[in-house]
Enzyme design. Structure first.
Site, mmCIF file in Angstrom:
data_model
loop_
_atom_site.group_PDB
_atom_site.id
_atom_site.type_symbol
_atom_site.label_atom_id
_atom_site.label_comp_id
_atom_site.label_asym_id
_atom_site.label_seq_id
_atom_site.Cartn_x
_atom_site.Cartn_y
_atom_site.Cartn_z
ATOM 1 C CG ASP A 1 -2.188 0.872 0.903
ATOM 2 O OD1 ASP A 1 -2.150 1.659 -0.072
ATOM 3 O OD2 ASP A 1 -3.177 0.783 1.646
HETATM 4 C C1 BGC Z 1 -4.918 3.333 0.030
HETATM 5 C C2 BGC Z 1 -5.120 2.301 -1.057
HETATM 6 C C3 BGC Z 1 -4.993 2.967 -2.406
HETATM 7 C C4 BGC Z 1 -3.635 3.608 -2.507
HETATM 8 C C5 BGC Z 1 -3.380 4.270 -3.840
HETATM 9 C C6 BGC Z 1 -3.646 4.103 -0.170
HETATM 10 O O1 BGC Z 1 -3.563 5.166 0.721
HETATM 11 O O2 BGC Z 1 -4.912 2.688 1.279
HETATM 12 O O3 BGC Z 1 -6.363 1.689 -0.912
HETATM 13 O O4 BGC Z 1 -5.181 2.021 -3.417
HETATM 14 O O5 BGC Z 1 -3.521 4.585 -1.496
HETATM 15 O O6 BGC Z 1 -4.099 5.419 -3.992
#
Ligand code: BGC
Length: 784
Positions: free
Chosen positions: A315
């Site tokens: 993530d």
């Molecule tokens: C979120 C994810 C997301 C990623 C990209 C993160 O902060 O937890 O769910 O896909 O950012 O935007």
């Protein structure tokens, strides 16, 4: 306002210059040579699927063999779009352009649109030594340009086909906008309504979430990833993120192994079986170890036992965050832990690009680990057809004809209708009487064309949704007077993906007009609930009651006209006991997307009979949270006449609306529940469902079981089957469900699945509370 982490619209890539030497030819040549070689080698001995797999394997291995360590690490490096190609880059993004040209970036997120993706792809393919295409990822959570209901809302349809349709159109639009990969579906089973990200998931139940998440994966990916109308899915967040303590985003998670296996992992496993091409890990710790460093779930389970052959992306900087967690001394150690644990790609963390080479040289990371991660990334790119044509998704003409098409909008309306839940309908207030002459449409969300788009709205155009007022006006026709008044604002701050929200707690100047509109109308539709950025990432709330002046507005209107239909918009369960006590009708409409107003009008006027059922329990109060239907029994379940049982002294244990709850304009009767356990490998449960009301309706018949006694305490109810059935007035149907060891067993704390003999309850009915019950014995012989 779309997802904040996307590119600044003013920052676009400049046209690739004419001196770019296209590497596309090189790639195509390489691909062709390998294909020919492989086909001749295997044609006579293998089936066609195997030939395909071998072609893929040979291609990927050959390519890997040509790569330097630096290029390999580049494939594991993902960056966001925010760097400036025509002016000075933000400090952190300086050097991105050079790295792209040198083939030291494998993926970008937040580059969207046919033109921007084409230009970025050219930069890499035409300049880098091997011309390995980028894979473009984006958060396409409930639609790309045409918005569908937020996933929690869609889950209320209890309909895999509906959910699949939504994902397939999101994929079609995304692919036409140059994207290859969505960071969806989110399949975190969530039991805490305070956690703002419940809006992105399928609710509190692992069985329902498994079916719907797998359907979403199929919708995004279709039959074949190389099909231009499909994109790669990403099962996220692996794992346990929704169990953040006290519902506070990014908070610590502490779960037993049994909970991990029985509650959290099933949707992931189902999605792997459905072919999910990629995974994203999660920010949280699991039993003290950040998920990014969790070898057990990423290597042993996912890549080992489940046979997942795609790649795992971290993530956003979740590898870097291991330092803040206190799990790694520094970023280098975090990189070491994450890559060894099976996190293949580093999203915006710069951990791999900065330290992997050093770690390999120092012997801390085996080159085989790097090779395996790179192979996985290349394999997904191969499956998407990017080596055949890296530009195939980036076509401006196709983009123009595909986004927000009439067909896409009509699908969004269908999905939106299926997602609406009728929570209350005293004296059949709904559907609105055909003879009605005046309707007040009131409330801060009544003419809001933006709120229904919800959070995580990808490339939706701000204020593009059909508002409740527009939908009602369009359907009501000239003979009905519509009296609109806003009443009050819900928020005073700008709508913004990243900013905190300020609620209006003082300005009541619009109350008088709203009261006047209500007074002169036969019925009031009051659109209230949450701001669309009240749920989503970073949007946890300590208090899930309605904010600002909304309840005051309700009271003011109720005083002059109690004939009120509440049209709720929200991305999480809300605590609304006062509304439930007073308002004669309540419609749960979530954030329904682009066609919200039309879908709501379809239900309000009875053109569509609602059939949605809650995928999450609605509590009476904050204090009841976490509240979920599939809880364990305590040693003191009660009720008792004294205080010594498991309860609150100031409130009932019962939720306001239970899991699986939802009304219809007709009535359904369940009868003749019977269990045939003569074949213990396929226990048959039958029930008669009858539409006893006056109109055609659709019911979601739900089956729950309870293992009365087991080596580990089992939940008091577990959903193990459901059927969505449409019946005409008076019509009845015999429904049959089959229970096999897949439904009857559970995982122990060692992660082993077992089916144990003993007595089981089987319950069938209209929601998780109103059920017919039978029991059967699973004999010891049957489970041997
Ligand atoms: C979120 C994810 C997301 C990623 C990209 C993160 O902060 O937890 O769910 O896909 O950012 O935007």
């Amino acid at each position: 306002m779309n997802n904040s982490k996307q590119t600044n619209p003013s920052v676009t890539l400049h046209e690739a210059s004419s001196q770019y030497q296209s590497n596309t030819h090189k790639i195509k040549w390489l691909a062709k040579t390998i294909v020919t070689l492989t086909v001749s080698l295997f044609l006579f001995s293998c089936g066609s699927k195997q030939v395909e797999n071998n072609e893929e394997e040979v291609f990927v291995s050959e390519l890997l063999g040509k790569m330097t360590l630096e290029e390999k690490i580049g494939q594991l490096h993902q960056i966001t779009s925010q760097w400036n190609m025509t002016g000075p880059a933000p400090e952190y993004a300086q050097g991105h352009e050079e790295r792209l040209k040198s083939g030291l970036v494998g993926s970008m997120l937040n580059v969207i649109g046919a033109e921007a993706t084409l230009n970025a792809q050219k930069l890499v393919v035409e300049n880098s030594r091997l011309g390995i295409p980028l894979i473009f990822g984006y958060d396409v959570i409930h639609g790309y340009r045409t918005m569908f209901p937020v996933p929690l809302g869609e889950a209320a349809s209890w309909d895999p086909e509906v959910v699949k349709l939504s994902a397939s159109i999101a994929a079609l639009e995304s692919a036409a906008a140059g994207l290859h990969w969505t960071f969806a579906p989110m399949m975190d089973v969530g039991r805490d309504a305070r956690w703002g990200r419940v809006m992105e998931g399928a609710g509190e139940d692992p069985y329902l979430a498994s079916i719907l998440s797998a359907a979403r994966v199929r919708g995004f990916q279709g039959e074949n990833l190389a099909d231009q109308k499909t994109i790669a899915a990403c099962a996220k967040h692996f794992a346990g993120y929704a169990f953040a303590e006290s519902g506070k985003d990014y908070n610590n998670v502490d779960i037993s192994n049994a909970t991990l296996h029985n509650v959290i992992l099933p949707p992931f496993k189902a999605s792997t079986a459905a072919g999910a091409a990629t995974y994203m890990n999660s920010f949280n710790t699991i039993q003290g170890l950040p998920a990014s460093a969790n070898e057990y779930i990423q290597r042993q389970l996912l890549k080992g036992d489940w046979g997942f052959d795609g790649f795992v992306v971290s993530d956003w900087n979740s590898i870097g965050e291991m330092v803040a967690h206190g799990a790694a001394r520094d970023l280098k150690e975090a990189a070491n832990m994450a890559i060894n644990a099976g996190s293949d790609m580093d999203m915006e963390g710069n951990a791999y690009t900065n330290f992997l080479a050093e770690l390999v040289e120092e012997g801390k990371v085996d080159i085989k680990i790097i090779d395996d991660a790179v192979k996985r990334v290349l394999t997904v790119k191969y499956r998407l057809g990017l080596f055949e044509d890296p530009y195939k998704y980036s076509n401006k003409e196709w983009e123009k004809n595909t986004l927000y098409s009439l067909g896409n909008k009509s699908a969004a309306r269908k999905v939106a209708r299926e997602s609406i839940v009728l929570l209350k309908n005293e004296e059949n207030k709904l559907p609105i009487s055909k003879s009605i002459k005046s309707i007040a449409v009131v409330g801060p969300l009544a003419d809001d064309k933006d709120a229904p788009l919800g959070n995580w709205r990808a490339d939706a155009v701000a204020n593009s949704a059909v508002s409740v007022l527009e939908g009602i006006k369009a359907r009501a026709g000239k003979d009905v007077t519509i009296n609109y008044a806003k009443g009050c604002d819900l928020v005073t701050s700008e709508r913004n993906f990243a900013g905190e929200i300020k609620f209006n707690t003082t300005d009541r100047t619009g109350f008088a007009a709203a009261v006047a509109a209500a007074k002169k109308s036969e019925i009031v539709l009051l659109a209230i609930g949450e701001d669309c950025f009240q749920s989503g990432e970073g949007r946890s709330q300590a208090d899930i009651r309605l904010k600002g002046l909304q309840m005051e507005l309700f009271d003011a209107i109720y005083a002059v006209n109690p004939n009120i239909v509440i049209v709720l918009m929200n991305g999480r369960p809300v605590a609304i006991p006062e509304l439930d006590a007073k308002a004669p009708a309540i419609l749960e409409t979530w954030f329904l997307g682009s066609e919200a107003g039309h879908a709501i009008a379809d239900v309000v006027f009875g053109d569509h009979n609602p059939s949605g059922k809650l995928p999450m329990t609605f509590p009476r109060s904050n204090g009841q949270i976490p509240i979920y239907y599939n809880a364990m029994n305590t040693g003191r379940p009660g009720p008792k006449n004294e205080v010594f049982w498991s309860h609150y002294t100031d409130q009932s244990n019962a939720p306001l609306y239970p899991f699986g709850y939802g009304l219809s304009y007709t009535d359904f009767k369940y009868d003749n529940l019977a269990v045939d356990s003569s074949d213990p490998s396929a226990i048959q449960v039958s029930v008669t469902l009858q539409n006893t009301g006056a109109v055609t309706g659709t019911e979601v018949a739900q089956l729950y079981i309870r293992d009365q006694f087991a080596s580990l305490v089992r939940p008091i109810k577990e959903l193990k089957g459901f059927q969505k059935v449409t019946l005409k007035s008076g019509e009845s149907k015999d429904l049959t469900f089959t229970l096999t060891e897949k439904e009857l067993g559970f995982y122990d704390n060692e992660g082993s699945y077992k089916v144990e003999d003993g007595m089981f309850d089987v319950m069938v009915g209209t929601n998780s509370t109103d059920l017919l019950t039978e029991t059967f014995l699973l004999t010891a012989e049957a489970v041997q």
